[in-house]
Design a protein around this motif. Structure first.
Motif, PDB file in Angstrom:
ATOM      1  N   ARG A  10     -44.844 -11.908 -37.752  1.00  0.00           N
ATOM      2  CA  ARG A  10     -45.747 -10.938 -37.729  1.00  0.00           C
ATOM      3  C   ARG A  10     -44.480  -9.947 -37.171  1.00  0.00           C
ATOM      4  O   ARG A  10     -44.151  -8.527 -36.928  1.00  0.00           O
ATOM      5  CB  ARG A  10     -46.374 -11.060 -37.152  1.00  0.00           C
ATOM      6  N   SER A  13     -41.742  -8.262 -38.247  1.00  0.00           N
ATOM      7  CA  SER A  13     -41.949  -8.058 -39.777  1.00  0.00           C
ATOM      8  C   SER A  13     -42.176  -5.933 -39.210  1.00  0.00           C
ATOM      9  O   SER A  13     -41.880  -5.276 -39.666  1.00  0.00           O
ATOM     10  CB  SER A  13     -42.524  -8.880 -40.474  1.00  0.00           C
ATOM     11  N   ASP A  14     -42.640  -6.772 -37.916  1.00  0.00           N
ATOM     12  CA  ASP A  14     -43.207  -5.122 -37.330  1.00  0.00           C
ATOM     13  C   ASP A  14     -41.421  -4.569 -37.138  1.00  0.00           C
ATOM     14  O   ASP A  14     -41.713  -3.121 -37.234  1.00  0.00           O
ATOM     15  CB  ASP A  14     -43.606  -5.366 -36.337  1.00  0.00           C
ATOM     16  N   ARG A  55     -53.287  -7.057 -29.841  1.00  0.00           N
ATOM     17  CA  ARG A  55     -51.801  -6.701 -30.836  1.00  0.00           C
ATOM     18  C   ARG A  55     -52.348  -4.686 -31.202  1.00  0.00           C
ATOM     19  O   ARG A  55     -51.190  -3.795 -30.464  1.00  0.00           O
ATOM     20  CB  ARG A  55     -51.799  -7.244 -32.250  1.00  0.00           C
ATOM     21  N   GLN A  60     -45.931  -0.186 -29.310  1.00  0.00           N
ATOM     22  CA  GLN A  60     -44.675  -0.914 -30.486  1.00  0.00           C
ATOM     23  C   GLN A  60     -45.178  -2.222 -30.389  1.00  0.00           C
ATOM     24  O   GLN A  60     -44.549  -3.178 -29.543  1.00  0.00           O
ATOM     25  CB  GLN A  60     -43.839  -0.944 -29.099  1.00  0.00           C
ATOM     26  N   GLY A  62     -43.818  -5.095 -32.582  1.00  0.00           N
ATOM     27  CA  GLY A  62     -43.095  -5.917 -32.732  1.00  0.00           C
ATOM     28  C   GLY A  62     -42.135  -5.814 -31.575  1.00  0.00           C
ATOM     29  O   GLY A  62     -41.255  -7.529 -31.012  1.00  0.00           O
TER      30      GLY A  62
END
Length: 201
Positions: A10, A13-14, A55, A60, A62
């Protein structure tokens, strides 16, 4: 899918990037090194579990996730520049994946603030530092385990020297107006952290 691979996938991906092949296993092996008692896969797992709960607060996400993965990637118990080396490794990897310069700079800062030598002012830095310090507000049993783990990493330091330096570090946290910068961690961990710290001083 367990937390570590899910968080890894994840996070990248972020960022809109693909991680290098084998890097996940390389980092896991790093956190499993034998000199680590606290700065281990357990600590990484705990940090990532906390991050899953917050999260949505990250600007940001990621970058915060990848910074957490790398923040203790290099850990020499006698080293003075573990954060610097960890940040450099992260930046080399991100640069090889064509990450933007802004991402490189932010991830570098995120990792470097885990030196805990200053109170961070940027929101994502505050969030990451609070995650890293969440252990201070853990249950009494987990905090006691953490205290033993840290001592084990510094087994080479004479007892009186260790106690003096450890006391100075922990007192510096107690001396802050608040240990945690974010509302989330203050509400959940501030009171217990102060109880835990006073208990070992």
């Amino acid at each position: 899918m367990t937390l570590l691979p899910a968080s890894w996938a994840r996070g990248w991906s972020d960022l809109g990037l693909q991680p290098p092949s084998g890097l996940f296993d390389q980092l896991v092996r790093a956190y499993e090194e034998p000199q680590r008692y606290y700065h281990s896969l357990q600590h990484l797992h705990e940090c990532l579990a906390h991050f899953e709960q917050v999260r949505h607060l990250a600007q940001q996400p990621g970058e915060v996730a990848i910074a957490l993965w790398f923040h203790d990637a290099i850990y020499d118990v006698r080293g003075k520049d573990n954060e610097r080396q960890s940040a450099d490794w992260a930046c080399r990897v991100l640069a090889s994946c064509q990450a933007s310069q802004a991402t490189l700079e932010r991830v570098e800062r995120l990792i470097m603030v885990t030196q805990h030598d200053a109170t961070p002012s940027e929101a994502d830095e505050q969030l990451l530092v609070d995650i890293d310090l969440a252990i201070l507000g853990a249950t009494p049993a987990r905090f006691a385990e953490y205290d033993v783990q840290v001592r084990a990493e510094y087994a080479w330091v004479p007892g009186f020297v260790y106690r003096m330096k450890r006391r100075k570090i922990l007192q510096s946290f107690l001396a802050r107006s608040t240990i945690y910068s974010t509302d989330h961690f203050r509400a959940r961990h501030e009171a217990q952290a102060r109880i835990n710290l006073v208990g070992v001083l």
